[in-house]
Scaffold this motif. Structure first.
Motif, PDB file in Angstrom:
ATOM      1  N   GLY A  70     100.813   6.885  43.429  1.00 17.47           N
ATOM      2  CA  GLY A  70     100.344   8.255  43.609  1.00 17.47           C
ATOM      3  C   GLY A  70      99.020   8.296  44.356  1.00 17.47           C
ATOM      4  O   GLY A  70      98.812   9.128  45.248  1.00 17.47           O
ATOM      5  N   SER A  81      98.501   9.815  48.175  1.00 15.78           N
ATOM      6  CA  SER A  81      97.534  10.908  48.334  1.00 15.78           C
ATOM      7  C   SER A  81      96.489  10.556  49.397  1.00 15.78           C
ATOM      8  O   SER A  81      96.169  11.381  50.271  1.00 15.78           O
ATOM      9  CB  SER A  81      96.844  11.198  46.992  1.00 15.78           C
ATOM     10  OG  SER A  81      97.783  11.585  46.009  1.00 15.78           O
ATOM     11  N   LEU A 121     105.423  13.267  45.674  1.00 15.48           N
ATOM     12  CA  LEU A 121     104.273  13.215  44.773  1.00 15.48           C
ATOM     13  C   LEU A 121     104.498  14.089  43.540  1.00 15.48           C
ATOM     14  O   LEU A 121     104.151  13.696  42.421  1.00 15.48           O
ATOM     15  CB  LEU A 121     103.010  13.685  45.508  1.00 15.48           C
ATOM     16  CG  LEU A 121     102.218  12.624  46.269  1.00 15.48           C
ATOM     17  CD1 LEU A 121     101.035  13.284  46.966  1.00 15.48           C
ATOM     18  CD2 LEU A 121     101.731  11.529  45.328  1.00 15.48           C
ATOM     19  N   LEU A 160      99.360  20.873  49.494  1.00 17.91           N
ATOM     20  CA  LEU A 160      98.718  20.907  48.178  1.00 17.91           C
ATOM     21  C   LEU A 160      99.458  21.840  47.229  1.00 17.91           C
ATOM     22  O   LEU A 160      99.692  21.510  46.049  1.00 17.91           O
ATOM     23  CB  LEU A 160      97.256  21.343  48.317  1.00 17.91           C
ATOM     24  CG  LEU A 160      96.333  20.430  49.130  1.00 17.91           C
ATOM     25  CD1 LEU A 160      94.943  21.044  49.228  1.00 17.91           C
ATOM     26  CD2 LEU A 160      96.262  19.039  48.506  1.00 17.91           C
ATOM     27  N   THR A 208     102.929  20.307  46.291  1.00 18.77           N
ATOM     28  CA  THR A 208     102.783  19.198  45.348  1.00 18.77           C
ATOM     29  C   THR A 208     102.518  19.726  43.943  1.00 18.77           C
ATOM     30  O   THR A 208     103.126  19.260  42.966  1.00 18.77           O
ATOM     31  CB  THR A 208     101.622  18.279  45.776  1.00 18.77           C
ATOM     32  OG1 THR A 208     101.885  17.750  47.079  1.00 18.77           O
ATOM     33  CG2 THR A 208     101.445  17.133  44.798  1.00 18.77           C
TER      34      THR A 208
END
Length: 499
Positions: free
Chosen positions: A257, A261, A442, A293, A296
């Motif tokens: 993760g 990112s 993600l 963003l 996710t």
């Protein structure tokens, strides 16, 4: 296509793709419904006996890689295999993965997961591309309608799979469930081969370079690369199976993760600094970053359906009706049912509002997606209060939660997907779509990791922990939704002339 036969007025090849995708989704959503339940089930009941953190981490990694490998899968189809072969090869690899899962062995279990991930990465992005390929360039309206029919194929497979696969896995034998999911994929492959001629010449060849020598060099280099990767995977799997090396799933999931990112942030920095974007393009690319963003965050909640909410259904929901005990996995069919039911309703709603010039702008729809997600988990806070009082809530609590989650996905997913394609500079469309799928990857990973917090032993000692865990997601979604609402107009300005 040349035979003159049609499928609801569309090219007959659409039926070939519809049923292939339906059975592939039957396979995927069957796995999604059973996987975490199987891993955390006691060994005495045929499960793997993993603790919740380990099971959640493995589940998150599995679903994450399904989306991540769609990127190289699409690239290989474009450059080397062609769409048609990629779909068939991917389906065969998925079927082999399920054969491994049908065997009662820890070693074959992990090998099966690896094969399914590889096969799905090769099949999933390319079958969607094939839908567009079977329509002439001057039939854009019919093409859009074809994608809507294809979308129903996806949800048809997702609707029936938990019912069949879930019943076999939970009530008879876990491995029977995994085998049933694999049989579905084999059905899809058989009908794909039997009706492939209806696809005409669509997707037969990859994109070729004008220079034959350059084309040959590209094919040779890809072929060598595939051999190297295949050998490396075989060696890696052999080392794992012989326990020469060991991987901590929790640490690996957390590191994955973080790496993804950071990679996304570095990628966007690179785009801004080195892709020579003009002022308008920079604004639109920044809008895509914000969408990343938001997406996710949304899917970190939405993908709780197969993880934390699935555990809630199994452990805390009243599923006994007379002498019948409903499999927990059956509730995984609810989201697809609501998609089929409500997509036409939302389509009508947006169209009606647009005619009256009241259609919400894109950032508002994204915010609504987050707010609906928060509302769904707010319902779970209420269900958790019932558990805290020593009772079991009825399945209707989860069904209502899934309904609100579906409302959220209808608001966010198609809008986000369309927005990325429209906002991306033409030379970067493929890359930006890859970034969008990384958001889904993600979200899946975070959902799996968070499911590890739903520790049954800790919740048994303190049932109020359920309220805290679901309440945290509610806060995240509502706060994120409120932020997007507050900045809706500035975000809309970043989008320029894109509606």
């Amino acid at each position: 296509m040349d035979s003159g036969k049609t499928f609801f007025g569309h090219p007959r090849g659409l039926a070939t793709l519809f049923f292939t995708e339906m059975w592939e989704r039957f396979s995927y959503y069957g796995m999604r419904a059973l996987l975490l339940l199987f891993m955390v089930a006691p060994a005495t009941s045929g499960g793997m006996g993993f603790d919740d953190r380990t099971g959640g981490a493995i589940y998150g990694l599995y679903t994450m890689f399904v989306y991540l490998l769609a990127l190289p899968g699409g690239w290989l189809a474009d450059k080397f295999f062609g769409l048609r072969k990629s779909i068939f090869y991917g389906g065969c690899i998925i079927a082999m993965g399920h054969i491994c899962l049908a065997l009662p062995s820890n070693e074959t279990f992990f090998l099966g997961l690896l094969l399914i991930v590889l096969g799905t990465g090769l099949l999933k992005p390319n079958i969607s591309s094939m839908v567009g390929e079977i329509y002439p360039a001057d039939e854009q309206v019919k093409r859009d309608a074809g994608f809507s029919i294809f979308f129903m194929g996806i949800n048809s497979g997702a609707l029936i799979s938990p019912i069949i696969v879930g019943y076999l896995g939970e009530t008879i034998n876990w491995h029977y469930g995994f085998a049933a999911a694999g049989i579905g994929m084999i059905f899809g492959l058989i009908q794909y081969r039997a009706t492939e001629n209806y696809l005409g010449t669509a997707g037969l060849e990859p994109t070729r370079l004008a220079d034959p020598q350059q084309q040959q060099k590209r094919e040779d280099s890809i072929r060598v690369g595939l051999w190297i990767i295949s050998i490396a995977l075989i060696v890696f799997v052999a080392l794992l199976l012989t326990k020469v090396i060991a991987i901590d799933p929790i640490v690996f999931a957390g590191a994955s993760g973080l790496v993804i990112s950071i990679a996304v942030v570095i990628y966007f920095i690179y785009i801004f600094l080195f892709e020579k974007l003009d002022g308008d393009e920079k604004k639109k690319v920044f809008a895509i970053f914000l969408m990343f963003l938001i997406t996710t965050t949304f899917y970190a909640g939405y993908e709780g359906q197969g993880s934390s909410l699935n555990l809630f259904a199994k452990r805390y929901t009243e599923r006994t009706f007379g002498s019948f005990v409903m499999p927990a996995s059956w509730l995984q069919s609810a989201p697809s049912f609501f998609v089929i039911l409500f997509v036409p309703v939302f389509t009508w709603l947006w169209s009606t509002l647009a005619k009256r010039k009241l259609n919400p702008i894109t950032p508002i729809k994204l915010a609504l997606g987050l707010i609906f997600m928060g509302a769904g988990y707010l319902i779970m806070v209420g269900a958790s209060e019932i558990v805290f009082k020593g009772a079991k809530p009825l399945p209707t609590w989860l069904v209502l939660t899934y309904m609100f989650h579906t409302f959220g996905e209808i608001c966010l997913y198609p809008i986000g997907l369309s927005g990325v394609t429209k906002l991306s500079p033409k030379r970067l469309v493929g890359q930006m779509m890859g970034v969008f799928f990384m958001a889904l990857a993600l979200g899946n990973l975070f959902a799996g990791l968070y499911a590890g917090e739903f520790n049954d032993e800790a919740i048994t000692k303190d049932p109020s922990l359920l309220t805290v865990l679901f309440g945290f997601i509610v806060k995240i979604m509502f706060i994120a939704g409120a932020i997007v609402l507050v900045f809706a107009k500035p975000i809309r300005k970043l989008m320029g002339n894109i509606q």
